[in-house]
Design a protein around this motif. Structure first.
Motif, short mmCIF file in Angstrom:
data_model
loop_
_atom_site.label_atom_id
_atom_site.label_comp_id
_atom_site.label_asym_id
_atom_site.label_seq_id
_atom_site.Cartn_x
_atom_site.Cartn_y
_atom_site.Cartn_z
N GLY A 116 41.37 79.54 -65.01
CA GLY A 116 42.62 79.13 -64.59
C GLY A 116 42.65 77.78 -64.05
N ASN A 117 43.77 77.07 -63.80
CA ASN A 117 43.87 75.76 -63.03
C ASN A 117 43.14 75.79 -61.62
N VAL A 118 42.75 74.83 -60.96
CA VAL A 118 42.39 74.86 -59.59
C VAL A 118 43.22 74.25 -58.85
N TYR A 119 43.76 75.16 -57.75
CA TYR A 119 44.48 74.54 -56.91
C TYR A 119 44.25 73.93 -55.64
N VAL A 135 36.91 78.38 -53.65
CA VAL A 135 37.85 77.60 -54.72
C VAL A 135 38.89 78.46 -54.89
N GLY A 136 40.17 78.01 -54.87
CA GLY A 136 41.26 78.98 -55.12
C GLY A 136 41.89 78.25 -56.53
N THR A 137 41.98 79.37 -57.41
CA THR A 137 42.60 78.95 -58.72
C THR A 137 44.11 79.64 -58.97
N LYS A 138 44.29 79.60 -60.13
CA LYS A 138 45.48 80.56 -60.75
C LYS A 138 45.23 81.88 -60.78
N ASN A 139 43.86 82.43 -60.77
CA ASN A 139 43.40 83.70 -60.82
C ASN A 139 43.25 84.28 -59.25
#
Length: 372
Positions: A116-119, A135-139
């Motif tokens: 998912g996209n990386v936020y 790393v925080g993502t859409k997941n």
């Protein structure tokens, strides 16, 4: 201020007290500097700003246009009017990857791919025993990427929605805080295999104040901002419920400091920052097209810094000079710089004789050498 100078000169006071008092005065006098410009490079909103910690000379910005810009903050012409020039730009994109760049060649040294996209991502500023990037993502799963091996080595599971912000503690290298769209903030010890240490609860465990669906939530909405204080003892969070909360990072207790309504309409990560070296400390939070300045432990709104023409999404404090840089959807990066002035000697003497002061209470230094 003259009292601090005299006490230091005569050896009656700790030099650190003078430093803290002057740092506080500088923060309280922050104004938009008409003499300092930052090259306008971005063609779309600016999402994030960071200042390198070694020399404090270079600033990085990332924008919605998929461009990363490196600026030189140094003034070379010796005049008050100058522009922080862009040293180079790097093309990036919202392509579900996180890239580690070689600063010599400006080419990717490692590329980590996600579903998912990386936020949000963060590398610990103090770690010596690990080189993990959170790393925080859409997941909902938080990914831990190891720079030494170049691979994803661990996953932290517990959130139920996209992870909007991740932040390592500046005090303990294995402690990580994460914020999610599921209204929760979790604190992890990455050495443990069994889940998070605790989940922040805005009601401090008082079930009478929380519905069964809202147990252990930090906010009544998406949590899109995290920031540790410089000493790592406290954690600040912001949410789309227009609230900012201050937590004890060791126990997870809500300190119940009331900052009032903190306007937050952003659905992505909101970058805010805390001063360092002041007494008391201050919080700088994007609030619409302004930056709100609060006293950390009392929640008092000190001032609103106005200058942007559109929403502000990020701000970063420069601890070496007590300056602030902010970026927003108007594609501008603004420099907020202390206004320097000379205190009237007679007025200072009268204040000392009367034992009173009419200046902002924050000028009255609260630090003592007995504190840790």
């Amino acid at each position: 201020m003259l009292g601090f100078l005299t006490a230091r000169q005569s050896g009656l006071d700790d030099p650190l007290r003078l430093r803290r008092a002057e740092s506080t005065r500088r923060v309280l006098s922050l104004k938009l500097n008409p003499d300092r410009d930052v090259d306008r490079i971005h063609g779309n909103g600016i999402n994030t700003i960071d200042i390198e910690a070694v020399e404090g000379r270079y600033m990085l910005s990332g924008g919605s246009d998929g461009v990363i810009v490196i600026y030189d903050l140094e003034n070379y012409n010796g005049k008050p009017q100058y522009t922080c020039r862009a040293v180079c730009t790097v093309g990036s994109s919202f392509d579900k990857t996180m890239k580690v760049w070689d600063t010599e060649t400006l080419k990717p040294a490692e590329v980590f791919e996600f579903e998912g996209n990386v936020y949000s991502h963060h590398l610990s500023p103090i770690a010596r025993k690990h080189s993990l990037i959170a790393v925080g993502t859409k997941n909902p799963k938080i990914q831990l990427c190891d720079l030494k091996s170049g691979s994803r080595i661990h996953v932290l599971q517990g959130h139920r929605a996209e992870v909007l912000s991740v932040q390592w503690s500046p005090r303990y290298e294995h402690i990580l805080a994460t914020a999610s769209a599921d209204s929760k903030v979790k604190v992890w010890d990455v050495r443990r295999a069994s889940g998070s240490l605790f989940t922040l609860d805005q009601h401090n465990g008082d079930k009478s104040k929380a519905s069964s669906e809202a147990v252990n939530t930090a906010h009544n909405g998406r949590v899109n901002g995290l920031c540790f204080t410089g000493d790592g003892l406290y954690l600040l969070t912001t949410g789309t419920d227009d609230r900012m909360r201050l937590w004890n990072s060791a126990t997870g207790e809500n300190t119940l400091v009331n900052y009032g309504k903190v306007c937050n309409e952003s659905r992505k990560r909101l970058q805010f920052t805390v001063s360092r070296g002041c007494s008391p400390e201050f919080v700088f939070v994007p609030c619409g097209s302004s930056v709100a300045v609060y006293t950390l432990h009392t929640g008092e709104l000190v001032t609103m810094l106005r200058g942007h023409y559109n929403s502000v999404d990020c701000c970063e404090f420069h601890p070496d000079y007590q300056e602030l840089y902010s970026g927003g959807k108007d594609c501008n990066i603004l420099a907020w710089v202390p206004v320097l002035h000379t205190l009237d000697v007679e007025e200072e003497s009268n204040k000392g004789a009367a034992g009173q002061s009419s200046v902002n209470p924050a000028f009255q230094d609260a630090w003592s050498s007995d504190e840790d």
